[in-house]
Motif scaffolding. Structure first.
Motif, PDB file in Angstrom:
ATOM      1  N   THR A 160       0.839  -1.202   0.000  1.00 36.36           N
ATOM      2  CA  THR A 160       0.000   0.000   0.000  1.00 36.36           C
ATOM      3  C   THR A 160       0.863   1.235   0.000  1.00 36.36           C
ATOM      4  N   ALA A 161       0.351   2.304  -0.608  1.00 36.54           N
ATOM      5  CA  ALA A 161       1.081   3.569  -0.651  1.00 36.54           C
ATOM      6  C   ALA A 161       0.533   4.547   0.387  1.00 36.54           C
ATOM      7  N   THR A 162      -0.393   4.081   1.252  1.00 42.39           N
ATOM      8  CA  THR A 162      -0.979   4.949   2.252  1.00 42.39           C
ATOM      9  C   THR A 162       0.091   5.513   3.167  1.00 42.39           C
ATOM     10  N   ARG A 163      -0.070   6.780   3.543  1.00 38.80           N
ATOM     11  CA  ARG A 163       0.881   7.409   4.449  1.00 38.80           C
ATOM     12  C   ARG A 163       0.139   7.945   5.665  1.00 38.80           C
ATOM     13  N   ASN A 164       0.782   7.907   6.816  1.00 37.28           N
ATOM     14  CA  ASN A 164       0.241   8.466   8.049  1.00 37.28           C
ATOM     15  C   ASN A 164       1.042   9.699   8.429  1.00 37.28           C
ATOM     16  N   ARG A 165       0.367  10.731   8.927  1.00 37.07           N
ATOM     17  CA  ARG A 165       1.090  11.915   9.389  1.00 37.07           C
ATOM     18  C   ARG A 165       1.801  11.563  10.685  1.00 37.07           C
ATOM     19  N   LEU A 166       3.113  11.690  10.685  1.00 37.70           N
ATOM     20  CA  LEU A 166       3.904  11.291  11.842  1.00 37.70           C
ATOM     21  C   LEU A 166       5.250  12.000  11.811  1.00 37.70           C
ATOM     22  N   SER A 167       5.461  12.919  12.731  1.00 35.22           N
ATOM     23  CA  SER A 167       6.762  13.568  12.893  1.00 35.22           C
ATOM     24  C   SER A 167       7.521  12.835  13.985  1.00 35.22           C
ATOM     25  N   LEU A 168       8.747  12.449  13.699  1.00 35.57           N
ATOM     26  CA  LEU A 168       9.534  11.696  14.671  1.00 35.57           C
ATOM     27  C   LEU A 168       9.967  12.612  15.815  1.00 35.57           C
ATOM     28  N   PRO A 169       9.804  12.185  17.072  1.00 34.96           N
ATOM     29  CA  PRO A 169      10.244  12.997  18.210  1.00 34.96           C
ATOM     30  C   PRO A 169      11.743  13.306  18.135  1.00 34.96           C
ATOM     31  N   ALA A 227      15.521  -3.282   4.772  1.00 36.21           N
ATOM     32  CA  ALA A 227      14.632  -2.710   5.801  1.00 36.21           C
ATOM     33  C   ALA A 227      15.382  -1.671   6.624  1.00 36.21           C
ATOM     34  N   TYR A 228      16.607  -1.998   7.028  1.00 40.91           N
ATOM     35  CA  TYR A 228      17.397  -1.042   7.807  1.00 40.91           C
ATOM     36  C   TYR A 228      17.719   0.201   6.977  1.00 40.91           C
ATOM     37  N   ARG A 229      18.037   0.010   5.704  1.00 44.15           N
ATOM     38  CA  ARG A 229      18.357   1.164   4.855  1.00 44.15           C
ATOM     39  C   ARG A 229      17.129   2.059   4.680  1.00 44.15           C
ATOM     40  N   ALA A 230      15.960   1.445   4.561  1.00 39.93           N
ATOM     41  CA  ALA A 230      14.730   2.231   4.415  1.00 39.93           C
ATOM     42  C   ALA A 230      14.461   3.045   5.675  1.00 39.93           C
ATOM     43  N   ILE A 231      14.695   2.447   6.843  1.00 40.51           N
ATOM     44  CA  ILE A 231      14.511   3.175   8.103  1.00 40.51           C
ATOM     45  C   ILE A 231      15.487   4.334   8.187  1.00 40.51           C
ATOM     46  N   ALA A 232      16.759   4.066   7.861  1.00 44.01           N
ATOM     47  CA  ALA A 232      17.777   5.124   7.937  1.00 44.01           C
ATOM     48  C   ALA A 232      17.428   6.283   7.023  1.00 44.01           C
ATOM     49  N   ALA A 233      16.976   5.974   5.808  1.00 43.10           N
ATOM     50  CA  ALA A 233      16.627   7.024   4.854  1.00 43.10           C
ATOM     51  C   ALA A 233      15.436   7.836   5.347  1.00 43.10           C
ATOM     52  N   HIS A 234      14.462   7.164   5.949  1.00 44.04           N
ATOM     53  CA  HIS A 234      13.273   7.883   6.432  1.00 44.04           C
ATOM     54  C   HIS A 234      13.630   8.809   7.589  1.00 44.04           C
ATOM     55  N   VAL A 235      14.404   8.316   8.552  1.00 43.93           N
ATOM     56  CA  VAL A 235      14.765   9.150   9.710  1.00 43.93           C
ATOM     57  C   VAL A 235      15.573  10.354   9.250  1.00 43.93           C
ATOM     58  N   ALA A 236      16.512  10.120   8.324  1.00 43.98           N
ATOM     59  CA  ALA A 236      17.367  11.213   7.855  1.00 43.98           C
ATOM     60  C   ALA A 236      16.590  12.242   7.043  1.00 43.98           C
ATOM     61  N   SER A 237      15.481  11.832   6.430  1.00 46.07           N
ATOM     62  CA  SER A 237      14.731  12.731   5.550  1.00 46.07           C
ATOM     63  C   SER A 237      14.000  13.831   6.317  1.00 46.07           C
ATOM     64  N   GLY A 238      13.700  13.587   7.592  1.00 42.95           N
ATOM     65  CA  GLY A 238      12.922  14.555   8.352  1.00 42.95           C
ATOM     66  C   GLY A 238      11.471  14.638   7.904  1.00 42.95           C
ATOM     67  N   ALA A 239      10.977  13.617   7.192  1.00 44.62           N
ATOM     68  CA  ALA A 239       9.608  13.636   6.671  1.00 44.62           C
ATOM     69  C   ALA A 239       8.591  13.705   7.807  1.00 44.62           C
ATOM     70  N   THR A 240       7.471  14.354   7.539  1.00 47.29           N
ATOM     71  CA  THR A 240       6.401  14.479   8.536  1.00 47.29           C
ATOM     72  C   THR A 240       5.268  13.485   8.287  1.00 47.29           C
ATOM     73  N   THR A 241       5.461  12.594   7.327  1.00 48.94           N
ATOM     74  CA  THR A 241       4.535  11.481   7.114  1.00 48.94           C
ATOM     75  C   THR A 241       5.367  10.213   6.975  1.00 48.94           C
ATOM     76  N   VAL A 242       4.733   9.070   7.210  1.00 45.87           N
ATOM     77  CA  VAL A 242       5.441   7.795   7.109  1.00 45.87           C
ATOM     78  C   VAL A 242       4.587   6.834   6.282  1.00 45.87           C
ATOM     79  N   PRO A 243       5.201   6.089   5.336  1.00 39.82           N
ATOM     80  CA  PRO A 243       4.429   5.096   4.592  1.00 39.82           C
ATOM     81  C   PRO A 243       3.873   4.043   5.539  1.00 39.82           C
ATOM     82  N   ALA A 244       2.670   3.570   5.269  1.00 36.62           N
ATOM     83  CA  ALA A 244       2.054   2.574   6.148  1.00 36.62           C
ATOM     84  C   ALA A 244       2.911   1.325   6.276  1.00 36.62           C
ATOM     85  N   TRP A 245       3.612   0.950   5.203  1.00 40.54           N
ATOM     86  CA  TRP A 245       4.430  -0.265   5.253  1.00 40.54           C
ATOM     87  C   TRP A 245       5.653  -0.110   6.150  1.00 40.54           C
ATOM     88  N   LEU A 246       6.058   1.133   6.430  1.00 41.27           N
ATOM     89  CA  LEU A 246       7.250   1.352   7.258  1.00 41.27           C
ATOM     90  C   LEU A 246       6.904   1.578   8.732  1.00 41.27           C
TER      91      LEU A 246
END
Length: 282
Positions: A5-14, A36-55
């Motif tokens: 799924t491409a659904t995203r949830n609004r989520l800012s990392l503390p 999986a680890y690389r995807a997590i690292a890329a997401h945390v580093a991006s500073g994104a305020t949403t997160v894909p449902a699969w992650l």
């Protein structure tokens, strides 16, 4: 559910979760062969305020693991460890509000990645959305060094407070100061650096030199963590009760014997739990 799924949830990392991750795991994950680890690292580093449902499920697993690492890291000062644990707890609470819980700690292996099968029929319903094929492939070859991106150049020129995901303050032409989250950095026509901000009132584009860092507030002294005990909170952060448990999930299950906790779960769609500290008993 095993569909992609491409659904995203609004989520800012503390902020303190990100700091704990950077200190404990970021470098290892960035260089990992595990996608999986690389995807997590890329997401945390991006500073994104949403997160894909699969992650999101993988972030919940990470927060639980990171909590344990922080708890055993005796090199960091006690106040820093406490702040990092609160960052992990805040992320877990937010994910709990979204209906996302960590993978069972024992008996079911690790959360499946890509098309991997679940460990058993009991844990199959817990897998959640699957990562798309675009992010499940093998580790990419290390590319040749590239010139710094616009964002990196702007951060180097104007300061670390402009990294995407950071909170900054801005005073507009009316003299009103507000805070916002840096979403992206770029150069406008003419070469002047600017940032897109996410404000309470919406989005705005502001010149980089008009943004100031927001000091991190001093962390309160919470005392010592009480092992095996948890505070149960509603969606507004109000304490409902405290209970014991060897895990967050077990504590929530035990707390649901309390009518007030059951009522809160029915009203809000769930309850949250965080570790109990001696300061909570004052």
């Amino acid at each position: 559910m095993n569909t992609t799924t491409a659904t995203r949830n609004r989520l800012s990392l503390p902020v303190w979760f990100v700091r704990a991750y950077d200190a404990e795991l970021a470098e290892t994950h960035q260089d990992s062969d595990d996608p999986a680890y690389r995807a997590i690292a890329a997401h945390v580093a991006s500073g994104a305020t949403t997160v894909p449902a699969w992650l999101a499920g993988h972030l919940a697993d990470l927060a639980t693991h990171l909590w344990d690492l922080v708890d055993t890291d005796r090199e960091a000062p006690p106040a820093t460890r406490a702040a990092r644990r609160r960052g992990c707890a805040a992320l877990l609470s937010r994910l709990q509000e979204l209906g996302i819980t960590p993978w069972p700690l024992t008996g079911h292996g690790a959360r499946p990645w890509g098309t991997e099968a679940a460990h058993c029929p009991d844990c199959a319903p817990l897998v959640g959305p699957r990562a798309p094929a675009a992010v499940t492939g093998p580790a990419p070859q290390t590319p040749a060094a590239e010139p710094a991106t616009d964002a990196e150049a702007i951060v180097a020129e104007h300061g670390e407070h402009l990294r995407p995901g950071s909170v900054v303050s801005h005073t507009d032409r009316r003299g009103i100061t507000s805070r916002g989250v840096v979403v992206s950095l770029y150069y406008r026509a003419g070469g002047r650096a600017a940032a897109d901000l996410l404000l309470i009132t919406g989005e705005a584009s502001v010149f980089a030199d008009a943004l100031a860092p927001v000091p991190v507030p001093e962390e309160p002294d919470l005392g010592e963590q009480i092992e095996g005990w948890w505070l149960i909170l509603d969606a507004a952060g109000t304490v409902l009760t405290h209970t014991c448990g060897t895990s967050r999930q077990q504590a929530i299950r035990r707390a649901l014997t309390d009518p007030a906790v059951r009522a809160s779960q029915a009203r809000d769609g769930g309850v949250a739990a965080r570790g109990l500290w001696t300061a909570d008993l004052r």
